[in-house]
Design a protein around this motif. Structure first.
Motif, short mmCIF file in Angstrom:
data_model
loop_
_atom_site.label_atom_id
_atom_site.label_comp_id
_atom_site.label_asym_id
_atom_site.label_seq_id
_atom_site.Cartn_x
_atom_site.Cartn_y
_atom_site.Cartn_z
N HIS A 54 -5.81 -1.57 0.74
CA HIS A 54 -6.10 -0.13 0.86
C HIS A 54 -7.59 0.12 1.06
CE1 HIS A 54 -4.71 3.99 0.53
NE2 HIS A 54 -5.70 4.25 -0.29
N TYR A 87 -3.24 5.65 -2.22
CA TYR A 87 -2.85 4.39 -2.86
C TYR A 87 -1.56 4.57 -3.65
CZ TYR A 87 -3.11 0.07 -5.52
OH TYR A 87 -2.82 -1.16 -6.07
N ALA A 138 -6.47 6.89 3.60
CA ALA A 138 -7.59 5.95 3.53
C ALA A 138 -8.48 6.08 4.76
CB ALA A 138 -7.07 4.53 3.39
N GLY A 185 -0.20 7.06 3.44
CA GLY A 185 -1.25 6.48 2.61
C GLY A 185 -2.36 5.86 3.43
N THR A 186 -2.00 5.22 4.54
CA THR A 186 -3.00 4.64 5.43
C THR A 186 -3.87 5.71 6.06
OG1 THR A 186 -1.51 2.79 5.92
CG2 THR A 186 -3.32 3.18 7.46
N THR A 210 -1.94 -9.04 1.07
CA THR A 210 -2.91 -7.96 1.25
C THR A 210 -4.35 -8.44 1.13
OG1 THR A 210 -2.65 -7.38 -1.10
CG2 THR A 210 -1.31 -6.17 0.51
N ASN A 216 -1.80 -3.54 -4.02
CA ASN A 216 -2.15 -3.52 -2.61
C ASN A 216 -3.67 -3.59 -2.46
OD1 ASN A 216 -2.41 -3.06 0.14
ND2 ASN A 216 -1.98 -0.88 0.00
N LEU A 244 -8.56 8.59 -1.65
CA LEU A 244 -8.15 7.19 -1.66
C LEU A 244 -7.06 6.95 -2.71
CD1 LEU A 244 -11.53 5.26 -1.30
CD2 LEU A 244 -9.57 5.12 0.25
N VAL A 297 1.58 4.68 -1.49
CA VAL A 297 2.05 3.36 -1.09
C VAL A 297 2.63 2.60 -2.28
CG1 VAL A 297 1.35 1.14 -0.11
CG2 VAL A 297 0.41 3.27 0.81
N ASN A 298 1.94 2.64 -3.42
CA ASN A 298 2.40 1.90 -4.58
C ASN A 298 3.72 2.44 -5.11
OD1 ASN A 298 2.35 1.56 -7.81
ND2 ASN A 298 1.24 -0.15 -6.86
N GLY A 319 -1.09 0.83 9.81
CA GLY A 319 -0.08 1.17 8.82
C GLY A 319 1.31 0.74 9.26
N GLY A 358 -11.68 -0.63 -3.02
CA GLY A 358 -10.29 -0.93 -3.31
C GLY A 358 -10.08 -1.28 -4.77
#
Length: 305
Positions: free
Chosen positions: A39, A25, A212, A208-209, A107, A36, A21, A28-29, A84, A235
């Protein structure tokens, strides 16, 4: 020592899920540079989607268990990929250059939407998968006490380590990884150097999606169920862990999250479990305050010098 070893091994399993995870994350960040909150919701939504499709295939379509799991996992990855793409094109990209609060609010709305969608789809019922690959593997034994992990836990850890190693090598040795680092450092400069920032942006969010989603699927296969509200808890834990650690390196964030999972398991083994999340969050908040206050003090001393 055997009891400590057992809690440590349990922490390795949960730490592996946290690590996957955290890796996703930070991916994406790195391109979003915003908090976000969706996530964890994607993690929980993916696990619940896999369970609902598996239950439908088993009870309605009369599939065999391996067949219904294969269909459920494939469909869940398809749902996650679609989520995503929708998030990257319709939520993140339009708001990427706006106020950070806009992304947080958007989000949060995505989190509530996915949570309610899963709850309504299940008609507020908890569906459970049957125990699978629950045969214990003994690591140590003494005085009638056995230190074990199930085959499912070992399989989860192996799959997550393989996924993290493959993803880490991709970021370190491919053009996408180089472009991701460039966009993460300075998207305007990366665009001036000819990098397609939109393509990197969407690719990072999609990867990233999928991280997760994989974590949600593996957690659902082990626990048999994922609660509707668990997305917010997971999250927030990943948000604090990555904030304390590093937003710039997915691998470092994954290692830190794995250590967090071990610490959480040790707390559960030696202290009251009902206070676990409260003390864990308090510890992360203290670490976050000390990290940033220390950074500000160092920067101030350099300026004075």
């Amino acid at each position: 020592m055997l009891y400590f070893f057992q809690q440590f091994l349990n922490g390795l399993h949960m730490g592996a899920i946290y690590a996957l995870l955290a890796f996703g994350y930070v991916l994406v960040n790195g391109v979003l540079h915003r908090t976000n909150l969706a996530h964890g919701a994607i993690f929980a939504f993916s696990g619940q989607t896999m369970i609902l499709i598996a239950v439908f295939g088993w009870q309605v379509l009369w599939m065999t268990l391996p067949m219904t799991l294969a269909v459920a996992i494939t469909a869940t990855f398809a749902y996650a990929a679609l989520t995503g793409l929708v998030l990257s094109r319709n939520v993140f990209e339009p708001l990427a250059k706006s106020s950070p609060n806009a992304i947080v609010v958007a989000t949060l709305g995505v989190l509530l939407f996915l949570t309610e969608l899963a709850r309504i789809s299940a008609q507020t019922h908890d569906f459970w998968l049957p125990p699978m690959l629950s045969t214990p593997v003994v690591f140590a034994e003494g005085g009638g006490y056995k230190v074990t992990l199930t085959v499912m836990q070992l399989l989860n850890c192996g799959l997550i380590v393989a996924a993290l190693v493959a993803s880490g090598l991709m970021l370190a040795r491919t053009s996408f990884g180089r472009d991701w680092r460039a966009v993460s450092d300075d998207p305007a400069a990366a665009a001036m150097c000819g990098i397609d920032t939109s393509l990197v942006f969407r690719g990072a969010i999609l990867l990233g999606t999928l991280c997760a989603a994989l974590a949600g699927i593996l957690a659902a296969l082990y626990f048999g169920n994922i609660g509707f509200s668990s997305g917010l808890v997971f999250g927030l834990k990943i948000l604090f862990v990555t904030a304390v650690g590093s937003y710039r390196s997915p691998v470092q964030a994954a290692i830190g999250a794995a250590c967090f999972g071990i610490a959480e398991s040790l707390w559960s083994g030696y202290f009251p479990i009902e206070w676990r999340d409260g003390w864990i969050f308090l510890f992360l908040v203290v670490m976050l305050v000390l990290r940033f206050s220390g950074g500000e003090t160092l920067q101030s001393s350099r300026l004075n010098t």
